[in-house]
Design a protein around this motif. Sequence first.
Motif, PDB file in Angstrom:
ATOM      1  N   ARG A 139       0.847  -1.192   0.000  1.00 14.42           N
ATOM      2  CA  ARG A 139       0.000   0.000   0.000  1.00 14.42           C
ATOM      3  C   ARG A 139       0.881   1.239   0.000  1.00 14.42           C
ATOM      4  O   ARG A 139       1.687   1.421   0.909  1.00 14.42           O
ATOM      5  CB  ARG A 139      -0.889   0.022   1.235  1.00 14.42           C
ATOM      6  CG  ARG A 139      -1.980  -1.004   1.236  1.00 14.42           C
ATOM      7  CD  ARG A 139      -2.863  -0.870   2.486  1.00 14.42           C
ATOM      8  NE  ARG A 139      -3.989  -1.764   2.421  1.00 14.42           N
ATOM      9  CZ  ARG A 139      -3.963  -3.039   2.795  1.00 14.42           C
ATOM     10  NH1 ARG A 139      -2.865  -3.571   3.266  1.00 14.42           N
ATOM     11  NH2 ARG A 139      -5.039  -3.793   2.705  1.00 14.42           N
ATOM     12  N   LEU A 140       0.707   2.082  -1.012  1.00 15.73           N
ATOM     13  CA  LEU A 140       1.423   3.354  -1.054  1.00 15.73           C
ATOM     14  C   LEU A 140       0.729   4.355  -0.150  1.00 15.73           C
ATOM     15  O   LEU A 140      -0.501   4.338  -0.032  1.00 15.73           O
ATOM     16  CB  LEU A 140       1.427   3.922  -2.472  1.00 15.73           C
ATOM     17  CG  LEU A 140       2.408   3.326  -3.457  1.00 15.73           C
ATOM     18  CD1 LEU A 140       2.193   3.958  -4.835  1.00 15.73           C
ATOM     19  CD2 LEU A 140       3.836   3.529  -3.006  1.00 15.73           C
ATOM     20  N   SER A 141       1.505   5.241   0.457  1.00 16.64           N
ATOM     21  CA  SER A 141       0.888   6.289   1.264  1.00 16.64           C
ATOM     22  C   SER A 141       0.165   7.258   0.345  1.00 16.64           C
ATOM     23  O   SER A 141       0.550   7.435  -0.814  1.00 16.64           O
ATOM     24  CB  SER A 141       1.951   7.035   2.078  1.00 16.64           C
ATOM     25  OG  SER A 141       2.747   7.822   1.218  1.00 16.64           O
ATOM     26  N   PRO A 142      -0.893   7.880   0.831  1.00 21.83           N
ATOM     27  CA  PRO A 142      -1.629   8.819  -0.014  1.00 21.83           C
ATOM     28  C   PRO A 142      -0.856  10.112  -0.292  1.00 21.83           C
ATOM     29  O   PRO A 142      -1.220  10.867  -1.167  1.00 21.83           O
ATOM     30  CB  PRO A 142      -2.910   9.101   0.781  1.00 21.83           C
ATOM     31  CG  PRO A 142      -2.607   8.710   2.181  1.00 21.83           C
ATOM     32  CD  PRO A 142      -1.515   7.690   2.129  1.00 21.83           C
ATOM     33  N   SER A 147       5.827   6.702   1.565  1.00 23.53           N
ATOM     34  CA  SER A 147       6.029   5.490   2.356  1.00 23.53           C
ATOM     35  C   SER A 147       5.215   4.357   1.730  1.00 23.53           C
ATOM     36  O   SER A 147       4.295   4.575   0.950  1.00 23.53           O
ATOM     37  CB  SER A 147       5.640   5.695   3.826  1.00 23.53           C
ATOM     38  OG  SER A 147       4.254   5.841   3.964  1.00 23.53           O
ATOM     39  N   ARG A 149       3.578   0.500   2.808  1.00 22.05           N
ATOM     40  CA  ARG A 149       3.268  -0.495   3.831  1.00 22.05           C
ATOM     41  C   ARG A 149       3.250  -1.863   3.160  1.00 22.05           C
ATOM     42  O   ARG A 149       2.597  -2.054   2.142  1.00 22.05           O
ATOM     43  CB  ARG A 149       1.946  -0.192   4.501  1.00 22.05           C
ATOM     44  CG  ARG A 149       1.987   1.139   5.235  1.00 22.05           C
ATOM     45  CD  ARG A 149       0.854   1.289   6.204  1.00 22.05           C
ATOM     46  NE  ARG A 149       0.836   2.604   6.797  1.00 22.05           N
ATOM     47  CZ  ARG A 149       1.611   2.998   7.799  1.00 22.05           C
ATOM     48  NH1 ARG A 149       2.468   2.168   8.312  1.00 22.05           N
ATOM     49  NH2 ARG A 149       1.524   4.212   8.287  1.00 22.05           N
ATOM     50  N   ARG A 158       6.504  -0.787   7.594  1.00 22.30           N
ATOM     51  CA  ARG A 158       6.530   0.406   6.753  1.00 22.30           C
ATOM     52  C   ARG A 158       7.932   0.638   6.226  1.00 22.30           C
ATOM     53  O   ARG A 158       8.922   0.453   6.939  1.00 22.30           O
ATOM     54  CB  ARG A 158       6.093   1.629   7.547  1.00 22.30           C
ATOM     55  CG  ARG A 158       5.908   2.871   6.679  1.00 22.30           C
ATOM     56  CD  ARG A 158       5.546   4.030   7.534  1.00 22.30           C
ATOM     57  NE  ARG A 158       6.751   4.384   8.270  1.00 22.30           N
ATOM     58  CZ  ARG A 158       7.102   5.616   8.574  1.00 22.30           C
ATOM     59  NH1 ARG A 158       6.336   6.610   8.271  1.00 22.30           N
ATOM     60  NH2 ARG A 158       8.207   5.858   9.225  1.00 22.30           N
ATOM     61  N   ASN A 160      10.270   3.583   3.928  1.00 27.70           N
ATOM     62  CA  ASN A 160      10.323   4.957   3.448  1.00 27.70           C
ATOM     63  C   ASN A 160      10.970   5.020   2.081  1.00 27.70           C
ATOM     64  O   ASN A 160      11.929   4.295   1.815  1.00 27.70           O
ATOM     65  CB  ASN A 160      11.136   5.842   4.422  1.00 27.70           C
ATOM     66  CG  ASN A 160      10.489   5.890   5.788  1.00 27.70           C
ATOM     67  OD1 ASN A 160       9.312   6.164   5.910  1.00 27.70           O
ATOM     68  ND2 ASN A 160      11.267   5.605   6.813  1.00 27.70           N
TER      69      ASN A 160
END
Length: 165
Positions: A139-142, A147, A149, A158, A160
């Motif tokens: 899952r990409l951070s919005p 970041s 996950r 997580r 970076n």
Amino acid sequence: MKTTLVLTALTAALSMALSACGSQAEPAAPTKEAPAAAPQQAAPSEPVSAAEEAAARAGQSSQAVFPVGYRGEWDYSDDGCAKDESGTRFVISANEIKGYEDTSKLVALETLEGEGDAIRVVLENQSSEGDHTLVQILRLSPVAGISLRVEQDGKTVRANRCDPV
């Protein structure tokens, strides 16, 4: 699908051969020994990437590819990106994840509907501990994909992004 590609290639070859001879003959009618195949109903198909479609048109096997937003350098450690080398850094390319001591080839990828930028991947992992098949949800951070996950076996970690977005 392979049968369709073979039949298409044979039809194209026959058309080219006939046009080279200067005749515009109709395709041969099916004989009693080899009846024409009944037209197949088009089954609903999954959307394919441009790379998969290009491979299919070229008669090659298709290969899953990571979406561009996932590709790049990542590190599980909070300060790992600041180091020249880190044992927790990994790189995602078009079709593999390469870590410090292992490489995972992408076998399959599924976009998870209703979960934003989330994908489920099947990976063939090679490491010093042996070869394993891994299933992960990424899952990409919005926020511009800074970041990532990684969920596997009910645990989430997580990472970076180390390279600029």
